[in-house]
Design a protein around this motif. Structure first.
Motif, PDB file in Angstrom:
ATOM      1  N   ALA A 295     -61.673 -33.075  32.208  1.00  0.00           N
ATOM      2  CA  ALA A 295     -60.891 -32.159  33.031  1.00  0.00           C
ATOM      3  C   ALA A 295     -59.395 -32.305  32.743  1.00  0.00           C
ATOM      4  CB  ALA A 295     -61.173 -32.406  34.508  1.00  0.00           C
ATOM      5  N   THR A 296     -58.949 -33.542  32.581  1.00  0.00           N
ATOM      6  CA  THR A 296     -57.530 -33.763  32.269  1.00  0.00           C
ATOM      7  C   THR A 296     -57.174 -33.185  30.903  1.00  0.00           C
ATOM      8  OG1 THR A 296     -57.544 -35.796  33.585  1.00  0.00           O
ATOM      9  CG2 THR A 296     -55.761 -35.530  31.998  1.00  0.00           C
ATOM     10  N   GLY A 297     -58.049 -33.407  29.924  1.00  0.00           N
ATOM     11  CA  GLY A 297     -57.788 -32.857  28.586  1.00  0.00           C
ATOM     12  C   GLY A 297     -57.740 -31.341  28.597  1.00  0.00           C
ATOM     13  N   ARG A 298     -58.667 -30.727  29.330  1.00  0.00           N
ATOM     14  CA  ARG A 298     -58.665 -29.264  29.406  1.00  0.00           C
ATOM     15  C   ARG A 298     -57.426 -28.745  30.123  1.00  0.00           C
ATOM     16  NH1 ARG A 298     -65.062 -28.099  30.929  1.00  0.00           N
ATOM     17  NH2 ARG A 298     -65.933 -28.782  28.919  1.00  0.00           N
ATOM     18  N   LEU A 299     -57.021 -29.481  31.150  1.00  0.00           N
ATOM     19  CA  LEU A 299     -55.808 -29.081  31.856  1.00  0.00           C
ATOM     20  C   LEU A 299     -54.601 -29.136  30.928  1.00  0.00           C
ATOM     21  CD1 LEU A 299     -54.291 -28.313  34.421  1.00  0.00           C
ATOM     22  CD2 LEU A 299     -54.159 -30.762  34.986  1.00  0.00           C
ATOM     23  N   TYR A 300     -54.498 -30.202  30.148  1.00  0.00           N
ATOM     24  CA  TYR A 300     -53.398 -30.294  29.185  1.00  0.00           C
ATOM     25  C   TYR A 300     -53.452 -29.152  28.168  1.00  0.00           C
ATOM     26  CZ  TYR A 300     -52.223 -34.974  30.859  1.00  0.00           C
ATOM     27  OH  TYR A 300     -51.827 -36.034  31.630  1.00  0.00           O
ATOM     28  N   LEU A 301     -54.657 -28.801  27.734  1.00  0.00           N
ATOM     29  CA  LEU A 301     -54.789 -27.705  26.788  1.00  0.00           C
ATOM     30  C   LEU A 301     -54.331 -26.397  27.407  1.00  0.00           C
ATOM     31  CD1 LEU A 301     -55.711 -26.553  24.077  1.00  0.00           C
ATOM     32  CD2 LEU A 301     -58.037 -26.391  25.018  1.00  0.00           C
ATOM     33  N   LEU A 302     -54.772 -26.162  28.641  1.00  0.00           N
ATOM     34  CA  LEU A 302     -54.368 -24.932  29.312  1.00  0.00           C
ATOM     35  C   LEU A 302     -52.852 -24.893  29.531  1.00  0.00           C
ATOM     36  CD1 LEU A 302     -57.231 -24.561  31.936  1.00  0.00           C
ATOM     37  CD2 LEU A 302     -56.902 -23.250  29.832  1.00  0.00           C
ATOM     38  N   LEU A 303     -52.296 -26.054  29.894  1.00  0.00           N
ATOM     39  CA  LEU A 303     -50.841 -26.097  30.046  1.00  0.00           C
ATOM     40  C   LEU A 303     -50.145 -25.841  28.714  1.00  0.00           C
ATOM     41  CD1 LEU A 303     -50.403 -29.136  32.473  1.00  0.00           C
ATOM     42  CD2 LEU A 303     -50.049 -26.717  32.985  1.00  0.00           C
ATOM     43  N   ALA A 304     -50.720 -26.401  27.649  1.00  0.00           N
ATOM     44  CA  ALA A 304     -50.131 -26.167  26.332  1.00  0.00           C
ATOM     45  C   ALA A 304     -50.223 -24.697  25.948  1.00  0.00           C
ATOM     46  CB  ALA A 304     -50.826 -27.028  25.284  1.00  0.00           C
ATOM     47  N   LEU A 305     -51.409 -24.094  26.218  1.00  0.00           N
ATOM     48  CA  LEU A 305     -51.555 -22.677  25.914  1.00  0.00           C
ATOM     49  C   LEU A 305     -50.610 -21.831  26.753  1.00  0.00           C
ATOM     50  CD1 LEU A 305     -55.444 -22.435  25.629  1.00  0.00           C
ATOM     51  CD2 LEU A 305     -53.772 -22.334  23.763  1.00  0.00           C
ATOM     52  N   ALA A 306     -50.474 -22.223  28.022  1.00  0.00           N
ATOM     53  CA  ALA A 306     -49.545 -21.491  28.880  1.00  0.00           C
ATOM     54  C   ALA A 306     -48.123 -21.606  28.361  1.00  0.00           C
ATOM     55  CB  ALA A 306     -49.641 -22.022  30.311  1.00  0.00           C
ATOM     56  N   SER A 307     -47.789 -22.804  27.896  1.00  0.00           N
ATOM     57  CA  SER A 307     -46.450 -22.995  27.342  1.00  0.00           C
ATOM     58  C   SER A 307     -46.252 -22.166  26.082  1.00  0.00           C
ATOM     59  CB  SER A 307     -46.219 -24.479  27.038  1.00  0.00           C
ATOM     60  OG  SER A 307     -46.329 -25.253  28.210  1.00  0.00           O
ATOM     61  N   VAL A 308     -47.294 -22.157  25.216  1.00  0.00           N
ATOM     62  CA  VAL A 308     -47.203 -21.349  24.000  1.00  0.00           C
ATOM     63  C   VAL A 308     -47.081 -19.872  24.338  1.00  0.00           C
ATOM     64  CG1 VAL A 308     -48.450 -20.616  21.920  1.00  0.00           C
ATOM     65  CG2 VAL A 308     -48.398 -23.029  22.578  1.00  0.00           C
ATOM     66  N   GLY A 309     -47.908 -19.443  25.296  1.00  0.00           N
ATOM     67  CA  GLY A 309     -47.821 -18.043  25.712  1.00  0.00           C
ATOM     68  C   GLY A 309     -46.454 -17.706  26.277  1.00  0.00           C
ATOM     69  N   GLY A 310     -45.912 -18.660  27.064  1.00  0.00           N
ATOM     70  CA  GLY A 310     -44.584 -18.432  27.611  1.00  0.00           C
ATOM     71  C   GLY A 310     -43.526 -18.333  26.530  1.00  0.00           C
ATOM     72  N   LEU A 311     -43.657 -19.196  25.528  1.00  0.00           N
ATOM     73  CA  LEU A 311     -42.681 -19.153  24.434  1.00  0.00           C
ATOM     74  C   LEU A 311     -42.784 -17.859  23.628  1.00  0.00           C
ATOM     75  CD1 LEU A 311     -42.930 -22.846  23.156  1.00  0.00           C
ATOM     76  CD2 LEU A 311     -41.037 -21.789  24.419  1.00  0.00           C
ATOM     77  N   ILE A 312     -44.044 -17.413  23.408  1.00  0.00           N
ATOM     78  CA  ILE A 312     -44.204 -16.145  22.673  1.00  0.00           C
ATOM     79  C   ILE A 312     -43.628 -14.987  23.475  1.00  0.00           C
ATOM     80  CG2 ILE A 312     -45.899 -14.512  21.793  1.00  0.00           C
ATOM     81  CD1 ILE A 312     -47.684 -16.894  21.095  1.00  0.00           C
ATOM     82  N   GLY A 313     -43.951 -14.975  24.774  1.00  0.00           N
ATOM     83  CA  GLY A 313     -43.395 -13.916  25.616  1.00  0.00           C
ATOM     84  C   GLY A 313     -41.877 -13.971  25.662  1.00  0.00           C
ATOM     85  N   LEU A 314     -41.354 -15.197  25.717  1.00  0.00           N
ATOM     86  CA  LEU A 314     -39.905 -15.357  25.733  1.00  0.00           C
ATOM     87  C   LEU A 314     -39.281 -14.856  24.427  1.00  0.00           C
ATOM     88  CD1 LEU A 314     -37.414 -16.456  27.180  1.00  0.00           C
ATOM     89  CD2 LEU A 314     -37.914 -18.679  26.162  1.00  0.00           C
ATOM     90  N   ALA A 315     -39.982 -15.071  23.308  1.00  0.00           N
ATOM     91  CA  ALA A 315     -39.454 -14.605  22.024  1.00  0.00           C
ATOM     92  C   ALA A 315     -39.353 -13.080  21.997  1.00  0.00           C
ATOM     93  CB  ALA A 315     -40.353 -15.108  20.897  1.00  0.00           C
TER      94      ALA A 315
END
Length: 565
Positions: A295-315
């Protein structure tokens, strides 16, 4: 139409977007699998390491017991009374038996006895019992024959008289350069096995041939973990040693633990014991640890994906708007979100603790207020002596509140005050006093035992016994809701009193009943899940138990097993 044809059929910009989406999904699947695998391996390794440490502690405890009892036959083999009895001094037999009886009581040995060179028992610690070994011929026992040949021997076997399994430790007695007898000690491990059963998924000890000798589950004893070796055993000797001619295979009914998020096989951790090839096996269910890690690993992955998505949207956004300002706003929002998540987590934890404490002390606080108000009115009426009695009860209740809150700390420390003897009616009256307001305000039919049943004397700690009863009564009232019936009943045997609290509520399904006594497992909305766990811990600490009994009539029946005085 396959994926490639679909991509070719659309325009180049859309084709590029679809390709990015496909590659992104493939990357997400691969990352999901890799993180799950890494989390499982890490959690399994951590669980295995913890199991090894626990197995070392358990094996050290068992080895300490074995070392302690191994000294007894060595010392007794040099004892003058033992030698005198083997030399033919018959009057020494009763005196030696009394000594062996005292020694067995002091060391918790199941039996200590002396056999002559022919294997006939001359003196034994259980000489007063119907199961006395005195006069019994044990020349057929392997430990006797081996001790006469080599000087010392051990054998785990089923008792021919008691039918209780135990380890026999034997030492040869020498006089004039020749063997004249054998001193033996029988050690039973019931208490140790019970401790294992309460502290783990399962523990068992095998001999060099893979036969289970000790086990936290009685059904596992005398089963074979290696059926290939078991098939070549001497069945006659097995019947003599274990009471069964053919050893059944050892098969766990549940090879997987957990459920829900993950399922994992039980870990079998082995720890050698320095006794004739013995090995201690500790079974550990790593499912919860793996589930948390996954669960912790998946949460980190989702947070990472959210961060990546945020960065792409920000770009994309920064091309049209001011890039630096957008980045600052996003960073501020991300920080705020993290702070809110941390705060929510702290509040949830605080809520659990507050709910647990409030659940245990709410009724004593209400009773304190009632006594205080009554005391105030009694003073106003000039009845100081009556008021003094109310204030004395207030003092008792405030002390009880302190003890109840201490119970939550005691749950981890496992210490307890000394029990005393009192009437069961005292505990029942105290619990009903704390719940008087709720009972009066609810349309619940409360059935009570008669005075004779409640007059039984028990040995326990009154406040903690009341605490368990209040908890069970509160649960019963919650279960029946606004109306229904709650029944208290008492039955006894020679050693225990059984106080049952039965309600006609909805009861529990099979899954819920299996989780009732696990920490933080609850069927109540907003419940903390510690009430029944602490209650069972209290009852076991007092020498009894708390169980859910199948009544066959619906509802739930909890039974308090209380030691009698």
């Amino acid at each position: 139409m396959d994926v490639v044809q679909m991509i070719r059929s659309v325009s180049r910009p859309r084709r590029r977007l679809m390709l990015i989406v496909v590659l992104g999904l493939a990357f997400l699947a691969a990352a999901w699998w890799a993180i799950d695998r890494a989390a499982r391996l890490t959690a399994t390794d951590a669980a295995a390491e913890a199991a090894r440490n626990e197995a070392e502690i358990m094996s050290a405890g068992l080895q300490s017991e074995l070392d302690k009892f191994s000294l007894l036959p060595l010392v007794l083999a040099e004892d003058p009374q033992v030698r005198a009895l083997l030399a033919g001094s018959t009057p020494q037999a009763p005196t030696l038996s009394r000594r062996l009886e005292d020694l067995a009581r002091q060391t918790d040995a199941a039996a200590i006895y002396l056999m002559d060179a022919q294997g006939v028992t001359l003196s034994a610690s259980n000489w007063r019992l119907p199961t006395s070994f005195v006069g019994s011929d044990y020349s057929f026992r392997t430990y006797f024959r081996d001790a006469m040949k080599t000087g010392s021997a051990t054998q785990f076997a089923l008792g021919t008289v008691s039918r209780e399994p135990g380890l026999y430790i034997a030492q040869r007695v020498m006089q004039g350069g020749r063997p004249v007898g054998v001193v033996a000690t029988k050690v039973e491990f019931d208490r140790l096995e019970a401790q294992w059963g309460a502290a783990s998924e399962g523990v068992f000890v095998t001999d060099r041939d893979g036969v289970i000798l000790l086990a936290s589950n009685d059904a596992w004893r005398f089963r074979a973990t290696d059926m290939q070796r078991a098939s070549t055993r001497d069945h006659a000797l097995d019947r003599q040693q274990f009471g069964i001619a053919r050893l059944e295979p050892f098969e766990l009914s549940e090879r997987h633990g957990g459920g829900g998020l993950v399922a994992a096989p039980l870990l079998d951790t082995e720890q050698p014991i320095a006794l004739d090839g013995w090995v201690l096996h500790l079974l550990v269910d790593p499912s919860q640890r793996i589930a948390a890690s996954v669960a912790t690993g998946r949460l980190y992955l989702l947070l990472a994906l959210a961060s990546v998505g945020g960065l792409i949207g920000l770009a994309f956004y920064s091309r049209r708007r001011r890039e630096k300002r957008a980045e600052a706003v996003l960073a501020a929002r991300t920080q705020t979100l993290r702070e809110q998540l941390n705060q929510a987590n702290r509040l949830a934890t605080l809520g659990q603790i507050s709910a647990g404490v409030g659940h245990e002390i709410n009724q004593p606080v209400a009773a304190v207020r009632v006594f205080a108000e009554n005391g105030d009115r009694l003073i106003a009426a000039g009845k100081a002596e009556d008021a003094r009695g109310n204030f004395a009860r207030i003092i008792e209740l405030t002390e009880r509140i302190g003890r109840i809150t201490s119970e939550l700390r005691r749950f981890s420390r496992r210490d307890a005050p000394e029990p005393r003897v009192f009437s069961l009616a005292d505990a029942v009256d105290g619990a009903l006093l704390l719940l008087r307001d709720r009972l009066d305000g609810a349309r619940v039919a409360l059935s009570m035992p008669d005075a004779a049943a409640l007059s039984v004397r028990v040995r326990a700690e009154p406040v903690r016994l009341e605490q368990v009863l209040v908890n069970l009564l509160q649960n019963a009232l919650d279960a029946v809701g606004g109306s229904g019936s709650v029944t208290l009943s008492v039955r006894t045997d020679e050693a225990f009193c059984f106080l049952a609290v039965q309600d006609d509520g909805p009861g529990f399904d099979t899954e819920a009943s299996q989780l009732l006594f696990q920490p933080f497992a609850t069927t109540k909305p907003g419940g903390l899940g510690l009430g029944l766990v602490i209650s069972r811990d209290i009852m076991r600490d007092l020498g009894g138990d708390l169980t859910l009994e199948e009544s066959g009539r619906g509802g739930a029946t909890f039974v308090m097993k209380i030691p009698r005085a």
